[in-house]
Motif scaffolding. Structure first.
Motif, short mmCIF file in Angstrom:
data_model
loop_
_atom_site.label_atom_id
_atom_site.label_comp_id
_atom_site.label_asym_id
_atom_site.label_seq_id
_atom_site.Cartn_x
_atom_site.Cartn_y
_atom_site.Cartn_z
N VAL A 156 0.89 -8.10 -1.32
CA VAL A 156 1.92 -7.05 -1.29
C VAL A 156 3.04 -7.42 -0.34
O VAL A 156 4.22 -7.32 -0.69
CB VAL A 156 1.29 -5.70 -0.88
N LEU A 157 2.72 -7.83 0.87
CA LEU A 157 3.71 -8.04 1.92
C LEU A 157 4.27 -9.45 1.88
O LEU A 157 3.73 -10.35 1.22
CB LEU A 157 3.07 -7.77 3.28
N GLY A 158 5.40 -9.64 2.58
CA GLY A 158 6.04 -10.94 2.61
C GLY A 158 6.95 -11.15 1.41
O GLY A 158 7.30 -10.21 0.69
N ASP A 168 1.05 2.52 -5.95
CA ASP A 168 -0.32 2.68 -5.45
C ASP A 168 -0.65 1.61 -4.41
O ASP A 168 -1.41 1.85 -3.46
CB ASP A 168 -1.31 2.60 -6.60
N ALA A 169 -0.09 0.41 -4.60
CA ALA A 169 -0.31 -0.65 -3.62
C ALA A 169 0.38 -0.30 -2.31
O ALA A 169 -0.17 -0.55 -1.22
CB ALA A 169 0.19 -1.99 -4.15
N VAL A 170 1.57 0.27 -2.40
CA VAL A 170 2.27 0.71 -1.19
C VAL A 170 1.45 1.76 -0.46
O VAL A 170 1.26 1.71 0.75
CB VAL A 170 3.66 1.27 -1.54
N ALA A 171 0.92 2.71 -1.22
CA ALA A 171 0.12 3.76 -0.61
C ALA A 171 -1.12 3.18 0.07
O ALA A 171 -1.50 3.61 1.17
CB ALA A 171 -0.28 4.79 -1.67
N ILE A 182 1.19 -6.94 -8.20
CA ILE A 182 1.23 -7.04 -6.74
C ILE A 182 0.99 -8.45 -6.25
O ILE A 182 0.89 -8.69 -5.07
CB ILE A 182 0.20 -6.10 -6.11
N ASP A 183 0.86 -9.40 -7.16
CA ASP A 183 0.50 -10.75 -6.71
C ASP A 183 1.35 -11.75 -7.49
O ASP A 183 0.89 -12.38 -8.41
CB ASP A 183 -0.99 -11.00 -6.94
#
Length: 764
Positions: free
Chosen positions: A58-60, A42-45, A4-5
């Motif tokens: 997560v975003l961008g 799981d990160a989306v959740a 996620i990073d």
């Protein structure tokens, strides 16, 4: 690299701003093969549940393969979305039914893009993505949040209007070190905490986010999850520069744009004179009840209307300063502002922050200083305020023996937490520097200085030496005074301190607290006690008039007849006076003459200057119709003339704080309730003689010694007919004779009017 990073950890400044894995859901931290890198479900959740502590992970835009970038956005309101980049329109894929969108683009280097969002009504809006921008803070600024006396708090925290990469918007920043997640919510994102979660700078506990495209006037708050993950009540911005009009509680986007000032000369010269040696006569005002518009539902006057009406009135009356009861935004009218929530926001009850600045500007143009009652000692329990701000006792002490004020039902600031003291000291500077105010009267200083203030044994915690002094508060007050006098020369800090604490208005380098002045509460209590007695009994309380001179020069004193003396069943000043109607007015006039002739700067609460008959009521206007009565007009005219005499006669102000400027002439005539003294200026021959008679008996042929020969003009006689008196006096003045009296080489023989104060000014 984790799943996620993928990108931001390598960007300038990002390593220090990215939270550790402790803030990321455990299932989202596992590594994945580089060829299949992408956002973990799981990160989306966690993002969609608004529980993720690291939204920029997560975003961008994130590089998920060589030259392959994935752009992710949370758009709960969108029917569909399109990525606009390099002249291309790339549809987003909805990855979560509640609005998590992903689009992929092949490009060398980080993509520049915008989002085209189609709403359910078919309309399309184009906007920049907040998660396409890097950090807009610097670590040295965040470190400065621990430098008590700096102004960094209001330079970097709050909602700052600014441009990033040429794009206009607002940068939000808030100190909440113990929160698991913080989001900006407002009327621009449906108050949805999923849409604008913030980035955490772990080394400092500051969360920040730049949101492009926002306009001034929008409403916002912060949504926080506490350290246990629970959702807290929405919080107003502690450094909001504007707020909604109560009972609404949101902060308002204002930015810190510089008002349109026209007071350059005032600001350039206000530091040239020592305030101890100049006349200071303060008109204390509650802006909400000085006057109202009865024909329009009893509404408040606006800042603009106050500029048009209050300032000319104060100028005509000869006051040098207006002291406002607190106008830092507060939720409850009945607190009169003494339970503030937004310390950096002028109350919206009377207009906008720019309107307030224009009010200050108009005062300066008229030669009037503006002071603010400032409340750094405590704050209310309102859910949207500072209490348990990030789910912990952040601004207040956790132990109620230190952190809860029993008398007022409020929290007490934890002055030992450096960030809290920095926040408060910066607020002091903000009002003096940003809004050009000329002084702060600091409320309830005694409650700050003593750990056992209004507490019984067992209800307080001694300091590390076993004493009752609040060492942290003492240090805070000293540093704040040092900062204000350093960065805003010519301004005043005045302590409302009711005990015998030594050196309140002495410099910090001599061990003092560093205030410029201190309210003389003892003088006020003693003299009001005296004048409230029937005249026949006053001989037994004569010491109440004289006792204050034993300590009058131990501090730089202000003599206060404040709002506290005309509320809570105490009645008005006029109502405290004994006797029939004529005697009540005569007593009040004599008392005002005594006060203006006494050493010390002056403060009078509104309404007192014309003899308001009823106790002050914050819900209604002063009784201005009383000025149709000659007695009330007479009191008003006397206060005006006393002020102008005080302004123009150096003997009455130049040595207000020096024993060399005072000399007793008659201190012991308790049988006649007569008292007299001389005031001296800094130049030879500058002498005024003040004589008060607090009985209704005319004293004929009363000889008083005077310091120098010359003619003593009767400049003020509170018994003059134009003030409503009996017009007993001395035909304009008397010449001193070479007849020794009262230890002086010369003397004057007076007719002393009944229940009156006369002030004689020596002339060659």
């Amino acid at each position: 690299m984790t799943g996620i990073d993928e990108t931001f950890a390598g960007r300038k400044g990002q390593a220090s701003a990215t939270p550790g894995a402790a803030n990321v859901p455990p299932a989202a931290t596992g590594a994945r093969p580089s060829e299949t890198r992408g956002v973990h479900p799981d990160a989306v959740a966690a993002i969609m549940a608004a529980t993720h502590g690291d939204p920029f992970a997560v975003l961008g835009p994130h590089e998920v393969g060589p030259g392959v970038w994935e752009v992710r956005a949370v758009l709960p309101e969108a029917k569909s979305a399109t990525l606009l980049t390099g002249g291309k329109r790339i549809p987003f894929e909805r990855r979560h039914p509640e609005g998590f969108f992903v689009a992929r683009v092949e490009t060398q280097g980080r993509p520049l893009y915008e989002l085209a969002v189609e709403d359910w009504d078919g309309s399309e809006r184009t906007r920049h993505d907040p998660y396409g921008f890097g950090p807009s803070l610097e670590q040295h600024d965040i470190d400065a949040l621990r430098e008590v006396g700096s102004n960094v708090t209001y330079r970097i925290l709050g909602a700052q209007a600014k441009a990033v990469d040429g794009i206009q918007g607002f940068r939000f920043a808030v100190w909440a070190p113990n929160a698991r997640r913080v989001s900006v919510v407002g009327d621009f994102n449906a108050w949805d905490g999923r849409r604008h979660p913030m980035r955490l700078w772990q080394n400092g506990g500051v969360w920040e986010l730049f949101i492009p495209g926002l306009k001034a006037g929008a409403h916002y708050k912060f949504e926080l999850r506490g350290p246990d993950g629970s959702l807290l009540p929405l919080k107003a911005d502690p450094v909001a520069f504007a707020a909604q009009k109560p009972p609404e509680t949101a902060s308002v986007l204002q930015g810190t744009s510089t008002p349109a000032w026209h007071d350059e000369k005032w600001m350039a010269t206000r530091g040239e004179k020592d305030p101890r040696h100049v006349p200071i006569s303060i008109y204390e005002v509650h802006l909400g009840s000085w006057a109202r518009v009865a024909e329009e539902g009893n509404r408040y006057l606006t800042y603009k209307e106050l500029a048009d009406r209050l300032i000319p009135y104060v100028k005509e009356m000869g006051f040098t300063h207006i002291e406002m009861l607190p106008i830092t935004e507060f939720p409850f009218d009945g607190s009169w502002g003494y339970q503030p929530v937004s310390l950096f926001a002028p109350t919206s009850r009377f207009g906008t922050p720019d309107d307030f600045a224009a009010f200050v500007d108009a005062a300066h143009e008229a030669g009037i200083g503006i002071m603010l009652d400032w409340v750094p000692g405590h704050f209310p329990l309102d859910a949207h305020g500072l209490g348990q701000f990030d789910g912990t006792h952040l601004y207040e002490h956790a132990d109620p023996r230190q952190g809860f004020h029993q008398d007022w039902g409020t929290y007490i600031y934890n002055f030992g937490r450096t960030e809290v003291s920095t926040f408060l000291a910066a607020n002091a500077r903000f009002w003096l520097e940003h809004y050009h105010l000329d002084g702060l009267r600091v409320d309830a200083v005694a409650s700050m200085l003593y750990l056992d203030y209004s507490r019984r044994q067992g209800e307080w915690i001694p300091n590390r030496y076993g004493g009752n002094e609040n060492l942290d508060a003492i240090e805070f007050l000293r540093k704040t005074n040092e900062a204000t006098y350093t960065h805003a020369p010519g301004t005043l800090t005045v302590a409302e301190e009711s005990t015998s604490w030594p050196g309140v208005s002495h410099p910090t380098y001599t061990g003092g607290l560093g205030f410029g002045f201190k309210w003389n509460m003892g003088w006020m209590h003693d003299t009001l006690n005296f004048v409230s007695k029937e005249t026949i009994h006053r001989r037994y309380h004569h010491h109440d008039l004289t006792f204050g001179l034993l300590y009058a020069f131990s501090e730089n004193f202000v003599l206060p007849l404040s709002h506290d003396e005309v509320v809570h069943g105490k009645g008005s000043l006029l109502g405290k006076m004994p006797g029939d109607r004529w005697q009540k007015f005569a007593n009040l006039r004599a008392y005002f003459g005594f006060m203006w002739g006494h050493p010390g700067k002056k403060l009078l609460f509104m309404g007192g200057e014309f003899g308001q008959e009823k106790e002050w009521n914050h819900n209604q206007s002063l009784d201005w119709h009383l000025l149709d009565d000659a007695h009330h007009r007479g009191v008003k005219d006397l206060v005006r003339d006393l002020n102008h005499l005080y302004l123009n006669v150096p003997a009455l102000h130049a040595r207000d704080t020096e024993a060399a400027g005072f000399q007793w002439l008659v201190a012991d005539d308790q049988d006649n309730s007569v008292i007299a003294w001389a005031r001296k200026g800094r130049e030879a021959g500058e002498v005024a003689v003040v004589v008060s008679n607090f009985t209704p008996v005319v004293r004929e042929g009363y000889r008083i010694g005077v310091p120098e020969a010359g003619f003593y003009r009767e400049a003020i006689n509170s018994d003059a007919e134009r003030y409503g008196g009996s017009n007993v006096g001395n035909m304009g003045g008397v010449r001193a004779e070479a007849v020794p009296s009262h230890g002086q080489s010369h003397s004057i023989t007076l007719t002393i009017p009944p229940l009156a104060t006369t002030i004689f000014v020596r002339e060659d």
